[in-house]
Design an enzyme around this catalytic site. Structure first.
Site, mmCIF file in Angstrom:
data_model
loop_
_atom_site.group_PDB
_atom_site.id
_atom_site.type_symbol
_atom_site.label_atom_id
_atom_site.label_comp_id
_atom_site.label_asym_id
_atom_site.label_seq_id
_atom_site.Cartn_x
_atom_site.Cartn_y
_atom_site.Cartn_z
ATOM 1 N N HIS A 1 10.350 -11.187 62.894
ATOM 2 C CA HIS A 1 10.117 -11.052 61.561
ATOM 3 C C HIS A 1 8.749 -10.403 60.957
ATOM 4 O O HIS A 1 8.051 -10.125 61.633
ATOM 5 C CB HIS A 1 10.250 -12.625 61.006
ATOM 6 N N CYS B 1 6.894 -16.876 65.753
ATOM 7 C CA CYS B 1 7.634 -16.001 66.961
ATOM 8 C C CYS B 1 6.896 -14.926 67.322
ATOM 9 O O CYS B 1 5.870 -14.605 67.690
ATOM 10 C CB CYS B 1 9.058 -16.163 66.738
#
Length: 246
Positions: A180, A196
């Site tokens: 992302h 992440c």
């Protein structure tokens, strides 16, 4: 000593020529020293503002970013087929494999979750300007910060997932591993406490436009460290959303 008018004229002209040459040289030197230093205009454009987005994005200050973490096309030896995403968590790179031994490389920041996942997955879902919900562990670890957001956070420039997200699945199971954007551009190239795999917002927009759902993703956790200058920027890499020999 007597000096003829002709001699005096020649001396005057010579003096004038020397004076003009000196002034011109001074101007040239001054112009060179005043030339501004900073990031390459190629990258300034790449990471410039994006007013066309649903939530307009400001330019990213890349003046303190190591050049290796800026988006660029590089030679990349791998047995993975073109179109595969390879995430090298240890060296903070994400590669989009291309034909001819090349790859499009993006700098990444790696959160705690990113250091806990290894192996193969697929892009099971893609989202533009996604909602974000902190995990129960994040809420428990920092209740004052994440408790009020336990029900989820609406899309926007303050949303930690940024403008795009790729959700990784194994089979039909959501791994909870995400690729992302980020609200913390300073974190690219670093390991951070949460999240992440994060990219600069212009980079996740670019990657998102290049990969379809079901794209294969390989996450590596044990690659040897890299050092020295890496990769050769290719002008074509700036053409966002346009496949490069894929």
């Amino acid at each position: 000593m007597c000096v003829s008018r002709n001699s005096a004229g020649r001396l005057a002209r010579l003096f004038a020529l020397l004076l003009v040459s000196s002034v011109l040289a001074s101007c040239a030197t001054s112009g060179q020293s005043a030339r501004p230093k900073g990031p390459d205009p190629y990258y300034l454009a790449m990471y410039g503002p994006k007013p066309e987005e649903k939530f307009p994005l400001p330019a990213i200050d890349i003046s303190k970013v190591e050049p290796r973490y800026l988006r660029q096309q590089v030679a990349y030896a791998t047995s993975e087929p073109p179109g595969t995403i390879v995430v090298d968590t240890q060296n903070r790179f994400l590669y989009l494999v291309q034909d001819g031994g090349m790859a499009l490389r993006y700098g990444i920041g790696v959160g705690k979750a990113g250091l806990e996942f290894q192996g193969e997955a697929r892009v099971g879902r893609k989202a533009e300007w996604p909602r974000w919900t902190p995990t129960s562990d994040m809420v428990a670890r920092e209740p004052e910060r994440y408790g009020p957001l336990a029900g989820g956070m609406e899309p926007g420039i303050r949303n930690p997932l940024g403008p795009r997200a790729l959700y990784l699945f194994q089979g039909n199971r959501d791994t909870l591993f995400r690729i992302h954007g980020t609200t913390e551009a300073w974190s690219i190239g670093k390991a951070v406490s949460s999240g992440c795999i994060r990219l600069f917002n212009p980079d996740i927009i670019d990657l998102y436009s290049r990969v379809p759902t079901d794209t294969r993703v390989i996450v590596l956790q044990s690659e040897p460290p890299m050092g020295g200058p890496l990769g050769t920027p290719m002008a074509a890499a700036a053409d966002e959303g346009q496949p490069l020999s894929m």
